[in-house]
Write a protein that holds these residues in place. Structure first.
Motif, PDB file in Angstrom:
ATOM      1  N   ALA A 156       0.833  -1.197   0.000  1.00 20.49           N
ATOM      2  CA  ALA A 156       0.000   0.000   0.000  1.00 20.49           C
ATOM      3  C   ALA A 156       0.872   1.253   0.000  1.00 20.49           C
ATOM      4  O   ALA A 156       1.907   1.305   0.672  1.00 20.49           O
ATOM      5  N   LEU A 192      -0.397   4.191   1.052  1.00 17.15           N
ATOM      6  CA  LEU A 192      -0.805   4.788   2.330  1.00 17.15           C
ATOM      7  C   LEU A 192      -1.574   3.753   3.122  1.00 17.15           C
ATOM      8  O   LEU A 192      -2.447   3.061   2.593  1.00 17.15           O
ATOM      9  N   ARG A 193      -1.247   3.668   4.414  1.00 17.91           N
ATOM     10  CA  ARG A 193      -1.938   2.732   5.289  1.00 17.91           C
ATOM     11  C   ARG A 193      -2.244   3.413   6.608  1.00 17.91           C
ATOM     12  O   ARG A 193      -1.364   4.025   7.223  1.00 17.91           O
ATOM     13  N   GLU A 195      -3.802   2.657  10.391  1.00 17.96           N
ATOM     14  CA  GLU A 195      -4.072   1.535  11.280  1.00 17.96           C
ATOM     15  C   GLU A 195      -4.610   2.011  12.630  1.00 17.96           C
ATOM     16  O   GLU A 195      -3.921   2.735  13.361  1.00 17.96           O
ATOM     17  N   ASN A 199      -9.353   2.501  10.062  1.00 21.59           N
ATOM     18  CA  ASN A 199      -8.411   1.738   9.247  1.00 21.59           C
ATOM     19  C   ASN A 199      -8.712   1.978   7.771  1.00 21.59           C
ATOM     20  O   ASN A 199      -9.878   2.046   7.380  1.00 21.59           O
ATOM     21  N   SER A 244      -6.571   1.779   3.521  1.00 20.40           N
ATOM     22  CA  SER A 244      -5.339   1.675   2.739  1.00 20.40           C
ATOM     23  C   SER A 244      -5.595   2.138   1.313  1.00 20.40           C
ATOM     24  O   SER A 244      -6.707   2.031   0.801  1.00 20.40           O
ATOM     25  N   GLU A 295      -3.762   1.839  -2.543  1.00 24.30           N
ATOM     26  CA  GLU A 295      -2.716   1.317  -3.407  1.00 24.30           C
ATOM     27  C   GLU A 295      -2.201   2.438  -4.308  1.00 24.30           C
ATOM     28  O   GLU A 295      -2.927   3.368  -4.656  1.00 24.30           O
ATOM     29  N   GLU A 351       5.375   2.602   3.569  1.00 24.11           N
ATOM     30  CA  GLU A 351       5.864   1.789   4.695  1.00 24.11           C
ATOM     31  C   GLU A 351       6.675   2.585   5.710  1.00 24.11           C
ATOM     32  O   GLU A 351       7.229   2.019   6.658  1.00 24.11           O
TER      33      GLU A 351
END
Length: 237
Positions: free
Chosen positions: A2, A4-5, A7, A24, A26, A28, A65
């Motif tokens: 991804a 952007l994520r 959590e 939450n 995400s 791509e 990440e």
């Protein structure tokens, strides 16, 4: 992987009051993702929190990440994230050309090439480069705000309610331009009150309620999801 994520994000403007309550999501790389929901659902707060404008209580935000939780906006811009707020998104006393220059103030290399790209995308701005931004219509200001954000050639463009307060004709223009920007390779997170139009152009969508994602799926799936239609989309008008 991804681009952007988000959590379990918990965030709010004042101590003790959480607007986001474990969100939450995400995105791509290369996608167009819409976030919809009723007023007060937390969708604009999500955009501001990702961009480092709202204090995070817990949870995390990752970009490529890398943990960017709570990082200041200027750091995120350097990483390749641009954000267009709903209001106060241009410098009204500056000209169109000067606003675009301000959009590239952290990296002025290839300024003319970047500016030409914006004028190709928004021809009406190119015709009035010396006009003060304060004299533009609401739709033109929104175009300038998006153009200013694109001057850094971001990998991720966050748009917060870009069609708010615009006439129906200008709304159509803004959504067409969003699709065009996306087609040129920019990943877009679109926070939008106009749920039907947003989901219609999105590969993926999230429906927020009470500071959390309540439904998620492709844009088409959410457009035809019985509960989403009943609770958030209403009748076609």
């Amino acid at each position: 992987m991804a681009l952007l994520r988000v959590e379990s994000l918990v965030a709010g403007y004042v101590p003790g009051v959480d607007i986001l309550r474990g969100t939450n999501m995400s995105l791509e790389s290369g996608s167009l993702v819409a976030v919809i929901g009723a007023n007060g659902a937390g969708k604009s707060t999500l955009a501001r929190t990702i961009f480092g404008l709202v204090p995070v209580r817990s949870g995390a935000v990752f970009f490529q990440e890398q943990n960017i939780t709570g990082q200041p906006p200027e750091h995120l811009v350097r990483l390749g994230v641009s954000y267009v707020p709903q209001t106060a998104n241009v410098f009204p006393s500056l000209t169109i050309a000067e606003n675009l220059e301000m959009g590239a103030f952290r990296d002025s290399r290839n300024l003319d090439r970047r500016r030409r790209r914006i004028y190709d995308l928004f021809p009406s701005l190119g015709k009035r480069q010396r006009q003060s931004a304060g004299t533009l219509s609401g739709g033109e200001r929104q175009m300038l705000a998006m153009g200013k954000a694109l001057m850094m050639e971001p990998q991720l463009l966050i748009l917060d309610e870009p069609s708010a307060a615009l006439s129906p004709i200008l709304v159509q223009d803004i959504f067409r331009l969003i699709q065009q920007i996306h087609a040129q390779g920019t990943t877009i997170l679109l926070v939008e009150q106009n749920a039907r139009k947003a989901l219609a152009i999105a590969q993926k969508g999230y429906v927020m309620d009470g500071g959390q994602e309540h439904f998620s799926g492709t844009g088409i799936e959410l457009l035809h999801h019985p509960e989403v239609v009943a609770l958030y989309l209403g009748k076609k008008g």
